[in-house]
Scaffold this motif. Structure first.
Motif, PDB file in Angstrom:
ATOM      1  N   SER A  98       0.823  -1.217   0.000  1.00 50.19           N
ATOM      2  CA  SER A  98       0.000   0.000   0.000  1.00 50.19           C
ATOM      3  C   SER A  98       0.849   1.255   0.000  1.00 50.19           C
ATOM      4  O   SER A  98       0.323   2.350  -0.182  1.00 50.19           O
ATOM      5  CB  SER A  98      -0.906   0.043   1.220  1.00 50.19           C
ATOM      6  N   TYR A  99       2.141   1.120   0.258  1.00 48.53           N
ATOM      7  CA  TYR A  99       3.004   2.299   0.347  1.00 48.53           C
ATOM      8  C   TYR A  99       4.117   2.290  -0.684  1.00 48.53           C
ATOM      9  O   TYR A  99       4.839   3.265  -0.827  1.00 48.53           O
ATOM     10  CB  TYR A  99       3.618   2.384   1.744  1.00 48.53           C
ATOM     11  N   ALA A 100       4.243   1.149  -1.388  1.00 50.37           N
ATOM     12  CA  ALA A 100       5.412   0.967  -2.251  1.00 50.37           C
ATOM     13  C   ALA A 100       5.477   2.009  -3.357  1.00 50.37           C
ATOM     14  O   ALA A 100       6.544   2.280  -3.886  1.00 50.37           O
ATOM     15  CB  ALA A 100       5.394  -0.438  -2.853  1.00 50.37           C
ATOM     16  N   PHE A 101       4.328   2.607  -3.723  1.00 51.17           N
ATOM     17  CA  PHE A 101       4.338   3.570  -4.829  1.00 51.17           C
ATOM     18  C   PHE A 101       4.443   5.009  -4.337  1.00 51.17           C
ATOM     19  O   PHE A 101       4.321   5.948  -5.115  1.00 51.17           O
ATOM     20  CB  PHE A 101       3.093   3.372  -5.698  1.00 51.17           C
ATOM     21  N   PHE A 102       4.641   5.179  -3.046  1.00 48.32           N
ATOM     22  CA  PHE A 102       4.927   6.511  -2.505  1.00 48.32           C
ATOM     23  C   PHE A 102       6.433   6.658  -2.320  1.00 48.32           C
ATOM     24  O   PHE A 102       7.145   5.658  -2.304  1.00 48.32           O
ATOM     25  CB  PHE A 102       4.252   6.694  -1.146  1.00 48.32           C
ATOM     26  N   PRO A 103       6.886   7.892  -2.151  1.00 46.60           N
ATOM     27  CA  PRO A 103       8.328   8.041  -1.890  1.00 46.60           C
ATOM     28  C   PRO A 103       8.689   7.576  -0.484  1.00 46.60           C
ATOM     29  O   PRO A 103       9.080   8.368   0.372  1.00 46.60           O
ATOM     30  CB  PRO A 103       8.571   9.539  -2.090  1.00 46.60           C
ATOM     31  N   LEU A 104       8.531   6.266  -0.224  1.00 48.00           N
ATOM     32  CA  LEU A 104       8.816   5.720   1.100  1.00 48.00           C
ATOM     33  C   LEU A 104       9.607   4.435   0.947  1.00 48.00           C
ATOM     34  O   LEU A 104       9.342   3.652   0.038  1.00 48.00           O
ATOM     35  CB  LEU A 104       7.513   5.387   1.822  1.00 48.00           C
ATOM     36  N   LYS A 105      10.557   4.222   1.864  1.00 48.76           N
ATOM     37  CA  LYS A 105      11.279   2.968   1.875  1.00 48.76           C
ATOM     38  C   LYS A 105      10.683   2.079   2.960  1.00 48.76           C
ATOM     39  O   LYS A 105       9.947   2.560   3.823  1.00 48.76           O
ATOM     40  CB  LYS A 105      12.759   3.215   2.181  1.00 48.76           C
TER      41      LYS A 105
ATOM     42  N   ASP B 136      11.465   3.456   6.218  1.00 44.05           N
ATOM     43  CA  ASP B 136      10.615   4.574   6.647  1.00 44.05           C
ATOM     44  C   ASP B 136       9.369   4.045   7.339  1.00 44.05           C
ATOM     45  O   ASP B 136       8.939   4.567   8.374  1.00 44.05           O
ATOM     46  CB  ASP B 136      10.174   5.419   5.440  1.00 44.05           C
TER      47      ASP B 136
ATOM     48  N   ARG C 109      17.169  -3.711   1.857  1.00 44.30           N
ATOM     49  CA  ARG C 109      17.855  -4.497   0.836  1.00 44.30           C
ATOM     50  C   ARG C 109      16.939  -5.536   0.210  1.00 44.30           C
ATOM     51  O   ARG C 109      17.049  -5.850  -0.954  1.00 44.30           O
ATOM     52  CB  ARG C 109      19.052  -5.213   1.461  1.00 44.30           C
TER      53      ARG C 109
ATOM     54  N   GLU D 269      14.108  -7.097  -1.629  1.00 44.33           N
ATOM     55  CA  GLU D 269      13.240  -6.525  -2.645  1.00 44.33           C
ATOM     56  C   GLU D 269      11.774  -6.741  -2.332  1.00 44.33           C
ATOM     57  O   GLU D 269      11.346  -7.847  -2.071  1.00 44.33           O
ATOM     58  CB  GLU D 269      13.577  -7.156  -3.993  1.00 44.33           C
ATOM     59  N   SER D 270      11.033  -5.651  -2.394  1.00 48.21           N
ATOM     60  CA  SER D 270       9.579  -5.630  -2.263  1.00 48.21           C
ATOM     61  C   SER D 270       9.029  -6.781  -1.431  1.00 48.21           C
ATOM     62  O   SER D 270       8.517  -7.745  -1.969  1.00 48.21           O
ATOM     63  CB  SER D 270       8.908  -5.676  -3.633  1.00 48.21           C
TER      64      SER D 270
ATOM     65  N   GLN E 152      10.083   0.207  -7.687  1.00 55.20           N
ATOM     66  CA  GLN E 152       9.553  -0.667  -6.638  1.00 55.20           C
ATOM     67  C   GLN E 152      10.258  -2.004  -6.644  1.00 55.20           C
ATOM     68  O   GLN E 152      10.325  -2.676  -5.619  1.00 55.20           O
ATOM     69  CB  GLN E 152       8.050  -0.872  -6.825  1.00 55.20           C
TER      70      GLN E 152
ATOM     71  N   ILE F 251      13.437   6.740  -4.685  1.00 49.32           N
ATOM     72  CA  ILE F 251      12.545   7.602  -3.905  1.00 49.32           C
ATOM     73  C   ILE F 251      12.239   8.887  -4.678  1.00 49.32           C
ATOM     74  O   ILE F 251      11.091   9.332  -4.741  1.00 49.32           O
ATOM     75  CB  ILE F 251      13.209   7.946  -2.550  1.00 49.32           C
TER      76      ILE F 251
ATOM     77  N   ARG G 212       9.619   8.408  -7.257  1.00 50.24           N
ATOM     78  CA  ARG G 212       8.264   8.301  -6.724  1.00 50.24           C
ATOM     79  C   ARG G 212       7.784   9.631  -6.150  1.00 50.24           C
ATOM     80  O   ARG G 212       6.591   9.836  -5.972  1.00 50.24           O
ATOM     81  CB  ARG G 212       8.208   7.188  -5.667  1.00 50.24           C
TER      82      ARG G 212
ATOM     83  N   ILE H  24       1.535   7.825  -9.206  1.00 51.77           N
ATOM     84  CA  ILE H  24       1.466   6.420  -9.590  1.00 51.77           C
ATOM     85  C   ILE H  24       0.139   5.812  -9.150  1.00 51.77           C
ATOM     86  O   ILE H  24      -0.271   5.963  -7.998  1.00 51.77           O
ATOM     87  CB  ILE H  24       2.625   5.630  -8.945  1.00 51.77           C
TER      88      ILE H  24
ATOM     89  N   THR I 157      -5.088  -0.595  -2.886  1.00 53.05           N
ATOM     90  CA  THR I 157      -5.020  -1.034  -1.500  1.00 53.05           C
ATOM     91  C   THR I 157      -4.828   0.128  -0.546  1.00 53.05           C
ATOM     92  O   THR I 157      -3.815   0.208   0.137  1.00 53.05           O
ATOM     93  CB  THR I 157      -3.842  -1.991  -1.282  1.00 53.05           C
TER      94      THR I 157
END
Ligand SMILES: Nc1ncnc2c1ncn2[C@@H]1O[C@H](COP(=O)(O)OP(=O)(O)OP(=O)(O)O)[C@@H](O)[C@H]1O
Ligand SMILES: [Mg+2]
Lengths: 471, 249
Positions: A339-346, A349, A465, A467-468, B50, B70, B73, B78, B84
């Motif tokens: 739900s957050y992967a497409f925001f500028p967040l790691k 974070d 590190r 991945e997703s 991603q 980052i 994004r 996006i 979700t």
């Protein structure tokens, strides 16, 4: 009928084994077996301190708690399951699409939980204990008869816990407020009477007294405690939890506003709303935190009378520190990283965000501990609070290092669980021993704080590190 | 705006994306077309940092995605494949939450505008988990454009939307591109691509089998559907399901 049961078992197995591969998951009972075995080897030492009945008491209450936790997870954790696996994938919730009654499905669900977790926890526990008891002088725990009997009574304890929680959740489905108020009142009552209790009362748990006295009436009482609440729950079953309110005015902005320019405001506010609005609301806090804490405090108070050498304030700080780390599990249950992967967040974070919410939630045990200490002996305030904070921080950082954003899933990996237990248990043991020398020795635990911070730094790196992460 | 060079993504032995290169200029509306499982979502997830490509390079807006995912994004809006939003925020709260994540200062008016435009203001106080799929998709669409990005990357933009809203979204995207925005969409609905895209790429089993402008004469001469089906059902390529199972024929 039996088909549903079989598919449910398969579903549960697949859910877990898919998540960590077959190996990781089948290691879980193996680990429990080995762990119990090695702990039980020191039984002769325990026998110096505790009586036979006290050891039995500990075990039976442990399984009572375990049963209620499994039940709480199964029933209250539905929200989380739905999010991860989709509404339709859990057979228990698909009664709308299958041509069978909800009642039948839930009866199956209950029996499945018993069988599945019996195999996962109860059996390996007793097996480990039995093996140890066969090798060492185990006093009254005779091999094999007493042990087989123990298997029965521990299972009874487990099922009593499960069935009581099932019953409570049914009450909750009818009136959430009633249950929440009832439980809250119960907690307050338990905490207030805890000092002046006769420890004999703990032996009235029927499964325990059945083990100690093996009278027919205690067996009937235990069975009654299992069958009656379950039957009542099935009879009054309501699958849809009350969700009276469908519409909410914007509370998010107001909450954020309260935090001012605090960096994590938005996420803490969101987690707060998740807790408040999800099934059970803040009732979860009472149910999964205050109630167990109150129970343990009572047990400790009783124990303190028998063994004055134990400092129960220090012990309760330890217990609260351990229990609080379970709050990190709740916090992570409402979200998936997707739900957050497409925001500028790691990922790191998100872990930081959750960690901040965790610190806020820790106010609850913190205040509880202050109250308990003030009631019992205000002089211990400093060591208890510092101990609690360092243990809670250490526990959560181990948890984060090992499981990232999905503790309740990743901990079922046998290997991970083993590492987790081994990095926690010895520490607790050392602290119990230290506490006997005097309250200030436990301040050694402050050394855990830099260790925890280091672990957190490593965790951020580790989870970024990978991945997703799918969850 | 987007530069992809020899990009690969393997999942074990699955070649989800297999040596793809293309570039998309500013002001284009690029449609990535392909059947189910052909690698569209995988491509989008690599464009937005991603997931990491097995090899190859991606630059978006001058930024190397591998080096600074980052930043990409931050720049792009996006819309992911699966809607979700967190369950227990209301639709309105979710947009505010996104605005906070994107560190926006004033956003209430913009959010209001989106509720009005996509016609779901009556749902703004409902929890995200109670929204219909279409409404969730609207929410995700609004979310992506909140910070007025210059680039939008959208996985299946119209799939759950009703015809009225589809029309609005199409018009919006056309206007957005006209005003200098760039859009990358993935879809397997040919009709949509034909209506709104300026250029397309066709991906099949991880390979880019066609790229070109939509006003390309070879495309203009042929029926678009036939052209697409030809590309993705060449001899030896099974599984496009063009023959009807015997019992239904
Ligand atoms: N995390 C993953 N692990 C393993 N395989 C994956 C993963 N993600 C995608 N794949 C595989 O990669 C291939 C491409 O998948 P992708 O989701 O990109 O297709 P798509 O074009 O978006 O399909 P659709 O039109 O159905 O959305 C599929 O074969 C899929 O099974
Ligand atoms: Mg896709």
């Amino acid at each position: 009928m039996f088909d549903i049961f079989k598919s449910m078992l398969k579903e549960e197995w697949r859910m877990h084994s898919n998540l960590f591969g077959n190996n990781g998951f089948s290691l879980f009972p193996v680990f429990i077996f080995l762990f119990t075995f090695f702990v039980s080897l020191v039984l002769p030492i325990f026998r110096e301190i505790f009586t036979y009945a006290q050891i039995a008491l500990g075990m039976h209450y442990f399984f009572l708690l375990l049963g209620s936790m499994v039940g709480a997870f199964g029933l209250m954790g539905r929200e989380f399951m739905n999010r991860r696996f989709g509404q339709a994938s859990m057979i228990a919730y698909s009664s709308r699409t299958l041509p069978v009654s909800e009642r039948l499905i839930f009866a199956n669900f209950l029996v499945k939980d018993v069988v599945y977790y019996f195999a996962l926890y109860v059996l390996p526990f007793v097996a480990g204990f039995a093996l140890a008891a066969a090798l060492i002088p185990a006093g009254n725990f005779h091999f094999p008869f007493t042990l087989l009997f123990l298997l029965l009574t521990l299972s009874l304890s487990f099922m009593i816990g499960l069935s009581l929680v099932f019953f409570l959740s049914t009450i909750y489905a009818h009136s959430g407020k009633l249950l929440t108020l009832g439980l809250l009142a119960g907690c307050v009552f338990l905490l207030s009477i805890s000092g002046n209790l006769d420890s004999g009362i703990f032996y009235s748990l029927p499964s325990l007294s059945f083990f100690l006295l093996s009278s027919k009436s205690q067996f009937l009482l235990s069975s009654g405690l299992i069958i009656i609440p379950s039957a009542l729950s099935l009879f009054f079953l309501k699958v849809d939890f009350p969700q009276a309110k469908k519409s909410f005015p914007n509370s998010f902005s107001r909450l954020c506003g309260k935090f001012g320019s605090y960096r994590y405001a938005a996420f803490v506010a969101k987690d707060f709303l998740d807790l408040k609005r999800s099934e059970g609301g803040f009732g979860k806090l009472i149910f999964s935190f205050l109630l167990p804490a109150a129970l343990i405090w009572m047990l400790l108070s009783a124990l303190g009378k028998v063994l004055p050498a134990l400092n129960i304030l220090i012990l309760i700080s330890l217990v609260l520190g351990v229990l609080s780390s379970s709050m990190y599990n709740w916090l992570t249950e409402y979200d998936i990283f997707t739900s957050y992967a497409f925001f500028p967040l790691k990922v790191s974070d998100m872990i930081r965000n959750k960690l901040n919410s965790y610190l806020f939630l820790n106010l609850v045990p913190f205040i509880l501990l202050i109250l308990l200490t003030l009631k019992k002996d205000p002089a211990f305030l400093l060591p208890t609070l510092l101990l609690f904070l360092s243990i809670s921080l250490y526990m959560v950082s181990i948890l984060i290092y090992l499981t990232g954003l999905s503790p309740s899933i990743n901990l079922y990996n046998g290997r991970t669980f083993a590492v987790y237990t081994l990095s926690v248990m010895p520490l607790l043991l050392v602290n119990v021993i230290l506490s006997m020398f005097g309250p200030y020795y436990v301040l050694v635990n402050l050394l855990l704080v830099p260790l925890a911070l280091y672990l957190l730094g490593q965790s951020f790196r580790k989870w970024d590190r990978i991945e997703s992460p799918r969850f | 705006m987007i530069e992809v060079r020899n990009i690969f993504k393997f999942y074990g032995s699955t070649k989800a994306v297999n040596d793809i290169s293309f570039s998309i200029g500013k002001g284009e509306l690029f449609g990535l077309l392909g059947p189910n499982g052909s690698g569209k979502t995988t491509m989008i997830r690599m464009l937005t940092g991603q997931i990491k490509p097995t090899s190859g390079s991606v630059r978006v807006h001058g930024v190397d995605v591998l080096e600074d995912p980052i930043r990409v994004r931050e720049l792009a809006g996006i819309v992911p494949e699966q809607e979700t939003p967190p369950s227990f925020l209301t639709a309105e709260e979710y947009l505010y939450f996104v605005a906070k994540i994107r560190k926006m200062e004033s956003y209430e008016k913009t959010c209001e505008k989106w509720f009005e435009f996509l016609d779901f203001g009556d749902q703004k106080n409902s929890l995200c988990k109670d929204l219909s799929r279409g409404t969730r998709q609207k929410l995700m669409f609004a979310q992506a454009f909140l910070h007025e990005p210059e680039l939008a990357i959208i996985d299946e933009p119209l799939i759950n939307l009703d015809p009225v809203i589809q029309r609005k979204v199409k018009d919006f995207l056309a206007g957005y591109v006209k005003n200098g925005g760039t859009v990358f969409i993935s879809t397997h609905i040919l009709e949509i691509a034909k209506q709104i895209c300026t250029s397309i790429g066709i991906i099949y089993k991880g390979k880019l089998v066609y790229t070109g402008r939509l006003d390309d004469p070879t495309l203009q001469r042929r029926n678009f559907e036939d052209f697409f089906l030809d590309l993705v059902s060449r001899p030896g390529n099974s599984g496009t399901g063009l023959s009807i199972p015997a019992q239904y024929a």
